[in-house]
Design a protein around this motif. Sequence first.
Motif, PDB file in Angstrom:
ATOM      1  N   ASP A  92       0.825  -1.205   0.000  1.00 30.91           N
ATOM      2  CA  ASP A  92       0.000   0.000   0.000  1.00 30.91           C
ATOM      3  C   ASP A  92       0.860   1.257   0.000  1.00 30.91           C
ATOM      4  O   ASP A  92       0.538   2.248  -0.664  1.00 30.91           O
ATOM      5  CB  ASP A  92      -0.921   0.007   1.227  1.00 30.91           C
ATOM      6  CG  ASP A  92      -1.863  -1.189   1.251  1.00 30.91           C
ATOM      7  OD1 ASP A  92      -2.133  -1.752   0.162  1.00 30.91           O
ATOM      8  OD2 ASP A  92      -2.316  -1.558   2.343  1.00 30.91           O
ATOM      9  N   ARG A  93       1.959   1.224   0.743  1.00 34.37           N
ATOM     10  CA  ARG A  93       2.858   2.392   0.797  1.00 34.37           C
ATOM     11  C   ARG A  93       3.484   2.656  -0.566  1.00 34.37           C
ATOM     12  O   ARG A  93       3.648   3.800  -0.977  1.00 34.37           O
ATOM     13  CB  ARG A  93       3.947   2.162   1.847  1.00 34.37           C
ATOM     14  CG  ARG A  93       3.432   2.008   3.260  1.00 34.37           C
ATOM     15  CD  ARG A  93       4.570   2.044   4.270  1.00 34.37           C
ATOM     16  NE  ARG A  93       4.115   1.598   5.580  1.00 34.37           N
ATOM     17  CZ  ARG A  93       4.342   0.391   6.089  1.00 34.37           C
ATOM     18  NH1 ARG A  93       5.048  -0.499   5.376  1.00 34.37           N
ATOM     19  NH2 ARG A  93       3.888   0.071   7.268  1.00 34.37           N
ATOM     20  N   VAL A  94       3.826   1.591  -1.278  1.00 40.75           N
ATOM     21  CA  VAL A  94       4.409   1.741  -2.617  1.00 40.75           C
ATOM     22  C   VAL A  94       3.410   2.399  -3.560  1.00 40.75           C
ATOM     23  O   VAL A  94       3.752   3.293  -4.342  1.00 40.75           O
ATOM     24  CB  VAL A  94       4.856   0.375  -3.176  1.00 40.75           C
ATOM     25  CG1 VAL A  94       5.228   0.486  -4.657  1.00 40.75           C
ATOM     26  CG2 VAL A  94       6.048  -0.158  -2.372  1.00 40.75           C
ATOM     27  N   ILE A  95       2.162   1.975  -3.494  1.00 40.53           N
ATOM     28  CA  ILE A  95       1.119   2.574  -4.344  1.00 40.53           C
ATOM     29  C   ILE A  95       0.936   4.052  -3.993  1.00 40.53           C
ATOM     30  O   ILE A  95       0.830   4.907  -4.879  1.00 40.53           O
ATOM     31  CB  ILE A  95      -0.207   1.811  -4.173  1.00 40.53           C
ATOM     32  CG1 ILE A  95      -0.079   0.402  -4.749  1.00 40.53           C
ATOM     33  CG2 ILE A  95      -1.356   2.552  -4.858  1.00 40.53           C
ATOM     34  CD1 ILE A  95      -1.291  -0.472  -4.520  1.00 40.53           C
ATOM     35  N   TRP A  96       0.914   4.349  -2.697  1.00 40.43           N
ATOM     36  CA  TRP A  96       0.741   5.738  -2.251  1.00 40.43           C
ATOM     37  C   TRP A  96       1.899   6.612  -2.739  1.00 40.43           C
ATOM     38  O   TRP A  96       1.700   7.725  -3.222  1.00 40.43           O
ATOM     39  CB  TRP A  96       0.629   5.761  -0.733  1.00 40.43           C
ATOM     40  CG  TRP A  96       0.292   7.094  -0.123  1.00 40.43           C
ATOM     41  CD1 TRP A  96       1.021   7.793   0.791  1.00 40.43           C
ATOM     42  CD2 TRP A  96      -0.888   7.884  -0.348  1.00 40.43           C
ATOM     43  NE1 TRP A  96       0.391   8.952   1.143  1.00 40.43           N
ATOM     44  CE2 TRP A  96      -0.790   9.034   0.455  1.00 40.43           C
ATOM     45  CE3 TRP A  96      -2.003   7.723  -1.161  1.00 40.43           C
ATOM     46  CZ2 TRP A  96      -1.772  10.033   0.475  1.00 40.43           C
ATOM     47  CZ3 TRP A  96      -2.984   8.715  -1.149  1.00 40.43           C
ATOM     48  CH2 TRP A  96      -2.855   9.844  -0.345  1.00 40.43           C
ATOM     49  N   GLN A  97       3.106   6.110  -2.625  1.00 42.97           N
ATOM     50  CA  GLN A  97       4.284   6.850  -3.106  1.00 42.97           C
ATOM     51  C   GLN A  97       4.235   7.034  -4.620  1.00 42.97           C
ATOM     52  O   GLN A  97       4.660   8.064  -5.141  1.00 42.97           O
ATOM     53  CB  GLN A  97       5.565   6.103  -2.719  1.00 42.97           C
ATOM     54  CG  GLN A  97       5.868   6.065  -1.230  1.00 42.97           C
ATOM     55  CD  GLN A  97       6.546   7.329  -0.724  1.00 42.97           C
ATOM     56  OE1 GLN A  97       6.725   8.295  -1.457  1.00 42.97           O
ATOM     57  NE2 GLN A  97       6.927   7.324   0.535  1.00 42.97           N
ATOM     58  N   SER A  98       3.710   6.032  -5.342  1.00 41.60           N
ATOM     59  CA  SER A  98       3.655   6.118  -6.801  1.00 41.60           C
ATOM     60  C   SER A  98       2.726   7.238  -7.262  1.00 41.60           C
ATOM     61  O   SER A  98       2.947   7.845  -8.310  1.00 41.60           O
ATOM     62  CB  SER A  98       3.213   4.787  -7.405  1.00 41.60           C
ATOM     63  OG  SER A  98       1.835   4.534  -7.156  1.00 41.60           O
ATOM     64  N   LEU A  99       1.677   7.519  -6.485  1.00 48.03           N
ATOM     65  CA  LEU A  99       0.788   8.629  -6.831  1.00 48.03           C
ATOM     66  C   LEU A  99       1.554   9.947  -6.804  1.00 48.03           C
ATOM     67  O   LEU A  99       1.344  10.826  -7.647  1.00 48.03           O
ATOM     68  CB  LEU A  99      -0.393   8.684  -5.854  1.00 48.03           C
ATOM     69  CG  LEU A  99      -1.355   7.498  -5.891  1.00 48.03           C
ATOM     70  CD1 LEU A  99      -2.428   7.657  -4.814  1.00 48.03           C
ATOM     71  CD2 LEU A  99      -2.013   7.368  -7.262  1.00 48.03           C
ATOM     72  N   LEU A 100       2.455  10.088  -5.851  1.00 47.97           N
ATOM     73  CA  LEU A 100       3.301  11.282  -5.776  1.00 47.97           C
ATOM     74  C   LEU A 100       4.255  11.340  -6.956  1.00 47.97           C
ATOM     75  O   LEU A 100       4.367  12.369  -7.636  1.00 47.97           O
ATOM     76  CB  LEU A 100       4.083  11.278  -4.456  1.00 47.97           C
ATOM     77  CG  LEU A 100       5.184  12.339  -4.312  1.00 47.97           C
ATOM     78  CD1 LEU A 100       4.588  13.740  -4.331  1.00 47.97           C
ATOM     79  CD2 LEU A 100       5.983  12.102  -3.033  1.00 47.97           C
ATOM     80  N   GLU A 101       4.947  10.242  -7.218  1.00 48.73           N
ATOM     81  CA  GLU A 101       5.935  10.221  -8.287  1.00 48.73           C
ATOM     82  C   GLU A 101       5.312  10.460  -9.660  1.00 48.73           C
ATOM     83  O   GLU A 101       5.942  11.031 -10.550  1.00 48.73           O
ATOM     84  CB  GLU A 101       6.684   8.883  -8.286  1.00 48.73           C
ATOM     85  CG  GLU A 101       7.508   8.635  -7.038  1.00 48.73           C
ATOM     86  CD  GLU A 101       8.537   9.728  -6.792  1.00 48.73           C
ATOM     87  OE1 GLU A 101       9.137  10.212  -7.774  1.00 48.73           O
ATOM     88  OE2 GLU A 101       8.717  10.124  -5.619  1.00 48.73           O
ATOM     89  N   ASN A 102       4.069  10.041  -9.835  1.00 52.36           N
ATOM     90  CA  ASN A 102       3.394  10.179 -11.131  1.00 52.36           C
ATOM     91  C   ASN A 102       2.627  11.485 -11.279  1.00 52.36           C
ATOM     92  O   ASN A 102       1.856  11.657 -12.224  1.00 52.36           O
ATOM     93  CB  ASN A 102       2.449   8.994 -11.345  1.00 52.36           C
ATOM     94  CG  ASN A 102       3.190   7.681 -11.477  1.00 52.36           C
ATOM     95  OD1 ASN A 102       4.318   7.641 -11.948  1.00 52.36           O
ATOM     96  ND2 ASN A 102       2.562   6.597 -11.044  1.00 52.36           N
ATOM     97  N   GLY A 103       2.846  12.421 -10.345  1.00 50.17           N
ATOM     98  CA  GLY A 103       2.220  13.735 -10.462  1.00 50.17           C
ATOM     99  C   GLY A 103       0.722  13.741 -10.244  1.00 50.17           C
ATOM    100  O   GLY A 103       0.017  14.607 -10.774  1.00 50.17           O
TER     101      GLY A 103
END
Length: 298
Positions: A92-103
Motif C-alpha cells: 500500500d505504501r508503494v502505491i501511495w508513493q507512486s501517486l506522488l511520483e506520477n504527479g
Amino acid sequence: MKSKLLSRVWTGQPLHCDGAISFDTETTITTSNKVPELIILSCSNNHDTWLVQPNDIGKWVHSVAETGCNLVAHNIAFDFHVVLAALEYQEDRVIWQSLLENGKLHDTMILDFLVRLAQGEEDGPLRPKSLKDLAEHYLNTTMDKSGQLEWPKYHKIALELVPEELLHYAIKDAQITRELFNELFPTAQSIAKRHSAVLHYGPLTHDIQVKGAIALADCTKTGIRINQAEQKTVGNEITAQISGRVDYLLEKYPEVFKREVVKKRFGQLIYNEKQVFPRLIIKHPIVLVNYSILWYFI
C-alpha cells in the motif's frame, strides 16, 4: 439516534473520478516532529463525499489508484505523511508513493501561492494561506475551524459516538478543498499557457513544488544524514577553488579588491568574514563587471 452522515462512511463503494478527488485528514495532536495518528479521512469529488476510517485506508488507496484520478489536499505535505503512516502494508505504501511520483497529488495551498506569485497581487513576502482564508477569498464561504480541536477527543472511538457536527466538519473540509481546486487549477493552467511557461513541472511548477514540500517535510521528521568526513573534504576543495579564482582576479584586476592601508600603502586583502571573499571596492567603475566574474568563477 444515529447521524444520517454515517451513511457517508466508505466501505469500498466505487470512487468516481470527475477530474480530481479531494481529501482531508483529522488527526491526533502531535508533539515534536512525529506524524500524528489518523482518526478519520474525508474525500470528495464534485458529487459524492465519503468518510474513510483508518482500517480502510489501504483499501481506499488501492481504489484511488485504480481510478487514475488526481488527489487534492490543502497542505498536502501534512496529509500525505498522515496517510503514509496509517498504511499497514508495504504494498500500500508503494502505491501511495507512486501517486506522488506520477504527479497525481495536488495542493490548493501551493496552487494559491503560485497564482498569487505569478499575478503579483501582493507587496512584500508571500505567505501560504489557510483553507479558511481561501474559502472566504475564492468561494465567499465562512468556515468554522473549531472542530479541528475537538476531533482528537474521539481517537479510536466508534463513529456512532462522534457528534454529528464533527462528522459534518470533516465532510465540509473535503468539499471546500474540491471546490477550491475547481477555481485554482484552471487559473494556474491559464496563466502558465499565457506566458508560455514550461508545463513539464506542472502549471506554474506546481508538480515539482508538491514533491519539494513533501521532501522537506520528510527532512523535518527524519533529519538529513551527513558524512562529516566527506563534508570536510568537499569544503576544502571549495576553499581551494575560491582561492584559485581570487588569485586569477588579483592578477587580472588587482584594483577591485579592498586592502588594509598602512602608511598610505596597500597591504593585505580585506575579507568578508561570512562569504570568505575579498571585499570589493564598490565605487570602482570596473566592479560591476568583476563582481559577476567573481561569482562566475566560483
